[in-house]
Design a protein around this motif. Structure first.
Motif, PDB file in Angstrom:
ATOM      1  N   ASP A 102       0.842  -1.189   0.000  1.00 51.71           N
ATOM      2  CA  ASP A 102       0.000   0.000   0.000  1.00 51.71           C
ATOM      3  C   ASP A 102       0.883   1.247   0.000  1.00 51.71           C
ATOM      4  N   ARG A 103       0.263   2.403   0.179  1.00 50.29           N
ATOM      5  CA  ARG A 103       0.997   3.671   0.213  1.00 50.29           C
ATOM      6  C   ARG A 103       0.812   4.345   1.569  1.00 50.29           C
ATOM      7  N   ASN A 104       0.974   3.574   2.629  1.00 50.60           N
ATOM      8  CA  ASN A 104       0.773   4.121   3.970  1.00 50.60           C
ATOM      9  C   ASN A 104       2.051   4.163   4.805  1.00 50.60           C
ATOM     10  N   HIS A 105       3.192   3.964   4.182  1.00 50.18           N
ATOM     11  CA  HIS A 105       4.458   4.068   4.898  1.00 50.18           C
ATOM     12  C   HIS A 105       4.728   5.530   5.276  1.00 50.18           C
ATOM     13  N   ILE A 106       5.640   5.721   6.193  1.00 51.93           N
ATOM     14  CA  ILE A 106       5.986   7.084   6.613  1.00 51.93           C
ATOM     15  C   ILE A 106       6.478   7.902   5.425  1.00 51.93           C
ATOM     16  N   HIS A 107       7.304   7.287   4.580  1.00 51.32           N
ATOM     17  CA  HIS A 107       7.834   8.042   3.439  1.00 51.32           C
ATOM     18  C   HIS A 107       6.726   8.421   2.445  1.00 51.32           C
ATOM     19  N   HIS A 108       5.678   7.602   2.337  1.00 54.99           N
ATOM     20  CA  HIS A 108       4.544   7.973   1.493  1.00 54.99           C
ATOM     21  C   HIS A 108       3.804   9.167   2.083  1.00 54.99           C
ATOM     22  N   ARG A 109       3.660   9.172   3.407  1.00 56.29           N
ATOM     23  CA  ARG A 109       2.997  10.302   4.071  1.00 56.29           C
ATOM     24  C   ARG A 109       3.773  11.605   3.844  1.00 56.29           C
ATOM     25  N   LEU A 110       5.084  11.517   3.931  1.00 58.67           N
ATOM     26  CA  LEU A 110       5.904  12.708   3.686  1.00 58.67           C
ATOM     27  C   LEU A 110       5.780  13.166   2.231  1.00 58.67           C
ATOM     28  N   MET A 111       5.706  12.208   1.313  1.00 61.07           N
ATOM     29  CA  MET A 111       5.505  12.555  -0.096  1.00 61.07           C
ATOM     30  C   MET A 111       4.150  13.234  -0.289  1.00 61.07           C
ATOM     31  N   ASP A 112       3.125  12.761   0.433  1.00 62.62           N
ATOM     32  CA  ASP A 112       1.785  13.364   0.329  1.00 62.62           C
ATOM     33  C   ASP A 112       1.767  14.800   0.815  1.00 62.62           C
ATOM     34  N   LEU A 113       2.743  15.145   1.654  1.00 62.93           N
ATOM     35  CA  LEU A 113       2.847  16.528   2.134  1.00 62.93           C
ATOM     36  C   LEU A 113       3.531  17.431   1.120  1.00 62.93           C
ATOM     37  N   GLY A 114       3.968  16.840   0.020  1.00 59.84           N
ATOM     38  CA  GLY A 114       4.584  17.607  -1.055  1.00 59.84           C
ATOM     39  C   GLY A 114       6.087  17.788  -0.946  1.00 59.84           C
ATOM     40  N   LEU A 115       6.747  16.947  -0.156  1.00 56.15           N
ATOM     41  CA  LEU A 115       8.188  17.118   0.032  1.00 56.15           C
ATOM     42  C   LEU A 115       9.012  16.626  -1.151  1.00 56.15           C
ATOM     43  N   GLY A 116       8.502  15.639  -1.891  1.00 53.70           N
ATOM     44  CA  GLY A 116       9.276  15.084  -3.001  1.00 53.70           C
ATOM     45  C   GLY A 116      10.278  14.051  -2.505  1.00 53.70           C
ATOM     46  N   HIS A 117      10.868  13.323  -3.445  1.00 57.33           N
ATOM     47  CA  HIS A 117      11.794  12.246  -3.097  1.00 57.33           C
ATOM     48  C   HIS A 117      12.989  12.736  -2.292  1.00 57.33           C
ATOM     49  N   ARG A 118      13.642  13.759  -2.771  1.00 54.75           N
ATOM     50  CA  ARG A 118      14.897  14.199  -2.155  1.00 54.75           C
ATOM     51  C   ARG A 118      14.689  14.726  -0.732  1.00 54.75           C
ATOM     52  N   LYS A 119      13.747  15.615  -0.560  1.00 57.28           N
ATOM     53  CA  LYS A 119      13.505  16.172   0.775  1.00 57.28           C
ATOM     54  C   LYS A 119      13.021  15.099   1.746  1.00 57.28           C
ATOM     55  N   THR A 120      12.223  14.160   1.234  1.00 57.12           N
ATOM     56  CA  THR A 120      11.718  13.079   2.085  1.00 57.12           C
ATOM     57  C   THR A 120      12.856  12.226   2.615  1.00 57.12           C
ATOM     58  N   VAL A 121      13.741  11.769   1.719  1.00 63.59           N
ATOM     59  CA  VAL A 121      14.821  10.890   2.174  1.00 63.59           C
ATOM     60  C   VAL A 121      15.827  11.637   3.039  1.00 63.59           C
ATOM     61  N   LEU A 122      16.081  12.896   2.722  1.00 64.41           N
ATOM     62  CA  LEU A 122      17.025  13.670   3.535  1.00 64.41           C
ATOM     63  C   LEU A 122      16.471  13.880   4.945  1.00 64.41           C
ATOM     64  N   LEU A 123      15.173  14.103   5.058  1.00 65.78           N
ATOM     65  CA  LEU A 123      14.550  14.257   6.370  1.00 65.78           C
ATOM     66  C   LEU A 123      14.629  12.949   7.165  1.00 65.78           C
ATOM     67  N   ILE A 124      14.407  11.822   6.488  1.00 60.16           N
ATOM     68  CA  ILE A 124      14.499  10.517   7.156  1.00 60.16           C
ATOM     69  C   ILE A 124      15.946  10.219   7.550  1.00 60.16           C
ATOM     70  N   TYR A 125      16.903  10.560   6.684  1.00 56.13           N
ATOM     71  CA  TYR A 125      18.316  10.396   7.040  1.00 56.13           C
ATOM     72  C   TYR A 125      18.630  11.169   8.325  1.00 56.13           C
ATOM     73  N   ALA A 126      18.220  12.449   8.353  1.00 58.99           N
ATOM     74  CA  ALA A 126      18.527  13.314   9.497  1.00 58.99           C
ATOM     75  C   ALA A 126      17.880  12.783  10.775  1.00 58.99           C
ATOM     76  N   THR A 127      16.646  12.314  10.669  1.00 57.48           N
ATOM     77  CA  THR A 127      15.956  11.769  11.839  1.00 57.48           C
ATOM     78  C   THR A 127      16.643  10.517  12.345  1.00 57.48           C
ATOM     79  N   SER A 128      17.098   9.664  11.432  1.00 62.06           N
ATOM     80  CA  SER A 128      17.793   8.431  11.813  1.00 62.06           C
ATOM     81  C   SER A 128      19.075   8.745  12.584  1.00 62.06           C
ATOM     82  N   VAL A 129      19.836   9.706  12.075  1.00 66.40           N
ATOM     83  CA  VAL A 129      21.077  10.100  12.752  1.00 66.40           C
ATOM     84  C   VAL A 129      20.759  10.678  14.135  1.00 66.40           C
TER      85      VAL A 129
END
Length: 363
Positions: free
Chosen positions: A290-317
């Motif tokens: 489905d499309r209910n993962h956290i990264h899908h939710r961030l994409m639904d907010l209009g962040l796009g691929h790059r901003k979404t993954v960079l935000l997840i990278y930063a949160t992980s660190v």
């Protein structure tokens, strides 16, 4: 130290130089993922066999630079050879399961059998297992059946978690880099050079692959890549948890090994737990796409691929650093770290709900 650097550089070179040729072959042989399904986020054909590069770069560098010369005595050499043997064997098995699935598909039952074989080799034959929780929630040593069960569960959870987050450009590879770097640094300071070599071989191949996988992606890793990453990270996590405390330097004594291992894998573990609960609560299979993962939710907010993954990278660190900086006993650190991770994981979904509610109000 030199073996760690050489493993990283070797894997990086293999990945960077080999990926363009693999992309050409994938297009020629039509080994591509076609756009069209609702949950897919790409709009053109993309090769899906990038896992070949991740597997080849990691295994080649690991084989080349495994530090046998660092072994202090015969018993340590014996343990090293056993790890070397079973890690290599399981990487090969899981890679071929993944590449078959990428090319022609694999029945779920056959994949399950493959995972059980890998788990048996690692946990039973290789004795790569968790034997205790080392003070976490008051648990020290585990009974043998509990050790085997927890170890198989750990392997299964991590492998499937990495597989499930491979949904947008650069996410699984970037999260894999962060987890591998964290554990590689830990092993380096602990003096476990052989495990640091495996971690940094993975880092090298993933960075080389990420050059072509970061948005807009030129190639996807497929199951062959995500399964390889999940296997290596599960092995590193178990080895980290089981590392003898009396061999640790002062810098690592205060860091809870189970908490650090889970923090290194915080995004895949948190997202998988969240999505499983979400699906089960709605009467769906926990493995339904489905499309209910956290990264899908961030994409639904209009962040796009790059901003979404960079935000997840930063949160992980951030979560990794948080787990090492709280001066409390392991159980308290675990509770605080897990609480922060779970709260953060719910924010994108809540923001999407508020966004939809606002749009309905305007309509």
């Amino acid at each position: 130290m030199i073996n760690i650097i050489l493993a990283f550089v070797t894997a990086l070179i293999v990945a960077v130089l080999s990926t363009p040729a693999l992309i050409k072959v994938a297009y020629l042989k039509r080994l591509v993922d076609e756009p069209g399904e609702e949950r897919k986020l790409h709009f053109r054909r993309i090769p899906t066999i990038g896992g070949i590069i991740i597997f080849a770069g990691t295994l080649f560098a690991y084989l080349m630079w495994y530090p046998f010369e660092e072994m202090a005595d015969v018993s340590e050499m014996g343990r090293a050879l056993k790890d070397f043997q079973y890690i290599g064997a399981t990487m090969i098995i899981l890679f071929f399961i993944g590449i078959k699935d990428d090319i022609i598909g694999t029945a779920p039952v056959k994949k399950l059998v493959g995972h059980l074989i890998v788990a048996f080799i690692l946990v039973i034959m290789g004795d790569i297992r968790i034997t205790g929780m080392y003070g976490l929630f008051g648990i020290e040593e585990l009974p043998e059946w509990g050790s085997i069960f927890l170890s198989i569960l750990t392997y299964t959870a991590i492998v499937n978690a990495i597989n499930l987050i491979d949904g947008i450009d650069g996410l699984a590879s970037g999260v894999g880099i962060i987890a591998s770097v964290a554990m590689g640094i830990w092993f380096y300071y602990a003096g476990a050079i052989q495990h640091a070599v495996l971690a940094m071989a993975m880092v090298g191949s993933l960075i080389g692959f990420l050059v072509y996988n970061f948005s807009p992606a030129k190639i996807f890793m497929g199951d062959s890549g995500s399964l390889t990453i999940g296997l290596v990270l599960s092995i590193l996590a178990i080895k980290l948890i089981e590392y003898p405390v009396d061999e640790l330097p002062n810098e690592l004594i205060g860091v809870s090994r189970p908490v650090f291992a889970m923090a290194a894998l915080v995004y895949p573990l948190t997202d998988t737990l969240r999505i499983f609960i979400y699906r089960i609560a709605r009467g769906l299979s926990p493995f339904a796409a489905d499309r209910n993962h956290i990264h899908h939710r961030l994409m639904d907010l209009g962040l796009g691929h790059r901003k979404t993954v960079l935000l997840i990278y930063a949160t992980s660190v951030f979560i990794i650093l948080l787990s090492t900086s709280i001066p409390l006993e392991p159980s308290a650190v675990m509770i605080i770290t897990a609480f922060v991770a779970l709260v953060v994981s719910q924010i994108p979904g809540l923001l999407v709900m508020l966004k939809k509610k606002k749009e309905l109000t305007k309509a």
